[in-house]
Structures are given as structure tokens and as C-alpha cells.
Design a protein around this motif. Sequence first.
Motif, short mmCIF file in Angstrom:
data_model
loop_
_atom_site.label_atom_id
_atom_site.label_comp_id
_atom_site.label_asym_id
_atom_site.label_seq_id
_atom_site.Cartn_x
_atom_site.Cartn_y
_atom_site.Cartn_z
N SER A 1 1.75 -0.78 -2.66
CA SER A 1 1.23 -1.12 -1.29
C SER A 1 2.26 -0.43 -0.18
O SER A 1 2.23 -0.97 0.98
N LEU A 2 3.26 0.31 -0.62
CA LEU A 2 4.27 0.82 0.35
C LEU A 2 3.53 2.15 1.09
O LEU A 2 2.60 3.03 0.56
N PRO A 3 3.58 2.38 2.51
CA PRO A 3 3.30 3.64 2.97
C PRO A 3 3.49 4.85 2.15
O PRO A 3 4.75 5.12 1.88
N ASN A 4 2.79 5.64 2.21
CA ASN A 4 2.71 6.83 1.70
C ASN A 4 3.09 8.16 2.44
O ASN A 4 3.63 7.97 3.62
N PHE B 1 13.49 -1.87 -4.80
CA PHE B 1 14.52 -0.97 -4.49
C PHE B 1 14.27 -0.70 -2.88
O PHE B 1 15.17 -0.34 -2.16
N ALA B 2 12.92 -0.58 -2.55
CA ALA B 2 12.54 -0.04 -1.32
C ALA B 2 12.94 -1.00 -0.16
O ALA B 2 13.47 -0.91 0.89
N LEU B 3 13.07 -2.38 -0.74
CA LEU B 3 13.38 -3.45 0.16
C LEU B 3 15.09 -3.36 0.31
O LEU B 3 15.46 -3.63 1.47
N GLN B 4 15.90 -3.12 -0.57
CA GLN B 4 17.20 -2.77 -0.44
C GLN B 4 17.38 -1.58 0.72
O GLN B 4 18.35 -1.77 1.36
N VAL B 5 16.62 -0.51 0.42
CA VAL B 5 16.68 0.71 1.33
C VAL B 5 16.34 -0.03 2.58
O VAL B 5 16.98 0.62 3.61
#
Length: 710
Positions: free
Chosen positions: A292-295, A344-348
Motif C-alpha cells: 500500500s505504499l505510493p508507487n 524499512f520504509a517507516l525507518q526511511v
Amino acid sequence: MYAKALRQLREAGAATIAFDVDFSASSRDGSDAVFAAEIERSKGAVVLPIFFQQDGRSHNTPISMLAKEAAFGGVNVPVDADGKVRRYYTAIDGANASMAMAIAGAPPPLQDSFLIDFGIDASGVSRLSFTDVLSGSFDPARVRGKAVLIGGTAIELGDQFSTPASARMEGVLIHALAYESVIQRRMLQEQPRLMTLLMAIAALAALWPKRQSLNVGELITRHAAMVSFAILAPLVIQRYLPLSIPTSEVLIAQTLCLWFSIQQELQRRSDELIAQREDHLSFIARHNSETSLPNHLAMIEEGADFDLRDADLHPAAILIGIDRFATLRGAVGYAHAGAALKAFALQVEKLEDGEVTRKGPVFQLSPSILGILVHLPSSADAEKAAKSYLERLDARIHLEGSELALHWRAGIATHGENVRTIIENAHLALDAALLQNKSVNFYNSANATDPKRQLSMLIDVAEGLERGDFSLVYQLKVDATSYKPKGAEALIRWRHPQHGFVPPDQFIPVAEHSGAIHRLTEFAISVAVKDQVRMKKLGLDLPLSVNLSGRSIADVAMRDFIIDKCNRFGARLCLEITETAMIENPEGAKDSLKRFKAAGISISLDDFGAGLSSLAYLKDWEADELKLDRSLIKDVKTGERDRKILGATVELAHSLGMMVVAEGVEDEEMAIKLADLGCDSLQGYFFTAPKPFEAMIETAAALPSAMVKS
Ligand code: C2E
Ligand code: CA
Ligand code: CA
């Protein structure tokens, strides 16, 4: 017979006696005279009927003998288009009052007709049978002072009408109700059409559907109120005022509004549904279905209003790729790999830095690549700022209780015509980071790999080998304390007839993708082995290091070729192999390493610290030498922490029986610090740049006295 009835009624004290009986023809037996005499005796209390014929021109009047002393009352009643009797004439022609008006003796009002008040209870009209009247067997009190109407009630007489009150009502009863309407002053007036119209318009205005969404409860309440009002109001008004209010128009208006309200609501709901579906489709188009992350599309859209020309802000795209994601996915499964990427996206997303500001969310461009748009500080500091920003990235992910260390690299691009090309360039930089084993790589348009040029290069490597474009240069390694030559690393060079000097960083990765790398490796091995024989003859016996591409390690034919060459020429070779190359095919690599060692060929772990650099692998590879990458040693002068990490690494390598070489040593201070940390050998521009064979021999002879040691 009528004479007798008349007498009985008069004697009982009836005020008016009216007949709804046809007297327009004379009777033969002379009873007319007797009836006429009775009428005369009743002194004007008798009303006789007159009525129009069907043709509407002639009208029937009682025979003149009877007519002398009697009053006339018209008995015609108007029948509405639907066959119902509602109204009653006030007069049937200019001169004669209608029956009810005549009985009441009321002066005819101005209007031609009025509405009979059918609300008056018809059963309240007292009835006497004609026979009882004739025989006088009735209570005189029932007629005293009252108006009596005589008329046919038997169904066979056919004098019946349909009315709003009942489907069949005797004509005489209609006259009775009309009379009651007159004397009770309930001659109902029809509302003027304009009034009705205004009421309908008012209903429309009150009920017309509004723009906003419909509240069903409110709709029902409003319409129910309107219907009740339209039904009850006329009843209530009619109770107190002689007004008949036709509400059909109001009800039509109300129905119309209801219909429109429902239509509009249905339309609104269908519009809403379509809008919802479109939102959903647009979401799907702009997000990764797993995380569900934007692409990519979402990133391009976000970047559209990212001012690329604003020189003060230095917009940039950073792409962060996870190494060996496919392997990870194979090990933990798609769902966990997706969850890991999301974490990982959350860490970024959590990355924060005074100098670098992120714009928009964290995007996912492929299963293993995340992207962000940022503003960097001025170009001079951009690279340093981006690196320190990314260094804060904690790639340890907690998944269902266990810790997963992700290895990442980043590609960064700051220039491009539009956001699409900036992202593409960042992608190229990321690809290059992988090939060159760098953790952070900036896109550089000057040395960017142009796909067309790469293709021509693929063809050219083979041709270049034939033409003799390739050569080897050697960079000496020196002892960390004595600076005496300890060996030399062979580095390949390509002087292209058109492109000039092509750096190995550019053509090695390309050649690795084709089979050409094997021919390059063969070339390097062959030349190095021959050069070593030449060196020995010149009195310099040094081991030579040759870089071995990851693709070549596990290649059995290549392995046998190398071992065969060394055996035949009695060469002392060291193979420099990068860590990534070994991780990609650990089993094949381990097997090859064993065989190389058995053949007396030593192994050096190259570029340690540039990429994944796991100390855990060190003991697995059983290498003879560990080469610390330039990126790992560059801060040795300033960073206390770097020094500690380096010291621990050197110690570990020694405990595993490895020699430690530091490469990229550019000045004396670095050389001293690295020697202090326990490094065995040093390599770098401070001692010597890579040089052609003869020049290298000269340099080796001059070392270490050429070095000014302070
Ligand atoms: P590498 O194996 O890490 O080689 C060391 C690189 O660092 C060389 O770049 C060398 O010129 C450079 N270098 C040496 N001292 C210094 C220093 O003090 N400062 C800095 N900044 N750089 C220094 P080069 O020759 O451009 O080679 C680049 C890479 O290409 C090599 O990295 C190696 O991975 C690959 N390569 C070169 N020759 C061969 C070959 O024959 N076969 C294979 N498979 N790869 C090769
Ligand atoms: Ca090397
Ligand atoms: Ca290296």
C-alpha cells in the motif's frame, strides 16, 4: 292522493311542503282540481318542481291550475364530468330559484351554483313513508314548523345520482342536503383556481428537492406533513367556512416533488458510487498492492510540483535499494518480505536532518527499491549531506520477534529535465552503486553509463582484446611500517581507439553481464603470470594480485585455467575477490576457494567495508588477506568511532589468520594511523599510483627510501 298528503302535512303544522314530482301533465280523473284547492289552502307554503328538458331549451312546469298559488323550485342538478353530483344551482333560469332555494325562501345569491356540503349527515334527514303521511299515522311533531320534501325514493323510480358521499343518492335527498346547505349557510364556494395554483406552488417550494444529500426520515416527515395538511386543512376549513378547497393540485405538486426527490437521490447515490469507485481505481493505480505504499506514478505526480529549477533548494531524488531482496523473499516468503520493506520504509520516513528535507511520502518503485524526493543543501555540500542523512538509516527490522538486517544502497540524482528523468538518473546511480559496490552513489552525467555506449562497448571488449587495446598497470602494496614493497595489484586498462581511456568501473560491470568478463579475466591472468616471470628475471620476487570478478569465481573452466597457468609458470598469485561476489554463489565460491588454496593461490577479500561487510562471513571464507576499502579508512584521521571499528576488524582478521591491507591511503597521516591500528600492508596514491610494468619496477626499486618518513 297528493292533495290528501298535503292536507295531512299542513294540519300537522309543516312550514313548507315541496314536491319533487312531475305535475306537468293533467290527470284525467279531476284530482288536479282537488290538489289545486289544497295548494290554495296552504297559502304559498307549497313548492312545485320545474325542470329543463334534456335539450336545455324548454322546461317543464306544473299545469297552470296547480301553478296559481304555488311557488316553483328548479329540480335540475348539474352532473360533473365524472358522473358525480357535487354542485347545486341557485336558480335554474333567470327567474326561478332552485328547489332548495325556493324551500328556504332565500334570495338567490350572486353565483350560479354552490357546492352541496356532503359533510352534512344525510341520515340526520328525517324520513316519513308516503303511506304513513296519507293515513295520518305519524307524529305531527316530526313535521311541525319544518320543510317537507316529497319525492320518489324507490330504486325503480330511477331518480338516483352518484355523489361524493354515496354512490347512489335519491334526488329528493340531494335537494334536502342542498336545502340544509342553504339554511346552515354552508353553500360551499369553490376556491378560485389562482389560489389553488398558489398553494401548489407553495407546496413545490416547500418540498422541492434540495442539492445536498437526502435525509430519508426528513423527506418522509415533510411529505407526510404536506399530505396530512392537504387532506385535513380543507376538512377543518370547511367545518368553519363555506369553502371547498380542491387539494388535488397540491397533492400532484407533492407527488411530483417526491418523485424528483427520489430521482435526485438515486442520481446522487449513483454519482457517489462512481466517485468512490474512481477514487479506489486511482488509489490502486498509485499504490503498491502488497504494501500500500505510493508507487512510481505517485512519485512522478508528487514531483510534478517539485520545483526542479529552484537553484536554492537543490531538489533531488534518492532511490534506496535493498541488496539481494529476491534471496530474502525466497527465505522469508512474500508476505514477510513485503512487511520488512514496509517497516524499512517507516525507518526511511523517520530520517530527519537539518540539512536535508524530505518532500512527500516514501514511495516504493519496485519490490526492493524505495524512493524519496528531497531538498539538499548547496551543491558543494550535497553529497556529504545526503550521505550523512542516509547514514542515520537503521536497517534493522523487527519481524515477528526476530531481527532482520537489511543491506541497502542508494542512488542519488539532482539534475534532469523533469522529475521523471531525475528518478531515472537516480535509478542509474543505484544500479551503478551495485556494480561498483558503493553504498551511496551520486549520478554524474559526465561519466553516466549511456545505454547505447554500453551496447557498443559490449561488442568492443572482444574487438579491443584482438586489437590489443587492453593492458595491465600495477599498484604496489607496501609494508605498513617499513614501506618495503610487499606485492602489487594488477589493474586493467582500456585505451579505446574512439572513446579514449575507459575506466574499469564502467566496462567491467558491462562485461560481467556478457561473457566478455571471462576473456578479460583470462587476459589479466595470462599477462600477470608472464609479468611475474619477467619480474623474477629482474630480481624482484613479489606476489601479484589479480582482481577476479564474481562471475568468474565459480566458473569451473576459469578456475582450472587459472590453476593450470600458475602451475605451468610457477607463479605466486593472489586473487582479489569481493564479498558480494562470494555471497551471490556461496557454495560454488567456497569450493573454488578451497581448490585455489590447494594450488597455492592465495585469496584476498576485496572492498571490505564498502558494501555489506559482515564480520560473520570472515571466518567462513578462510581468506589469506582482508582488504579494507577506502570508504572504511577515509575517516580514520578524525573519527574516533571509525578507528575503534577498524581496530576491532583488524584484530578479528588477525585472529582468523588473515593479513590486513588498507587501500586508498592518500597521505602520510593516514598511513601512520593505519599502521598504528595494526594493518600489515598499505596501498594508495601516497605510495604510488598504478603504473605500467616498467615504471612499477622502477618505483619498487626506489621504495622505501623514496618515502620521506617523518
Ligand atoms: P579495486 O580492486 O578496489 O581497485 C582499486 C582501485 O582504487 C583502482 O581503481 C585504483 O586505481 C584505485 N586507487 C588506488 N589507490 C588509490 C587512492 O589512494 N585513492 C583513490 N581514490 N583511489 C585509489 P581502478 O584501477 O580504476 O579500478 C577500479 C576497479 O575496477 C577495481 O577496484 C576493480 O574492482 C576493477 N578492476 C580493475 N582491474 C580489474 C581486472 O583486471 N579484473 C576485474 N575483474 N576487475 C578489475
Ligand atoms: Ca582490488
Ligand atoms: Ca578494492
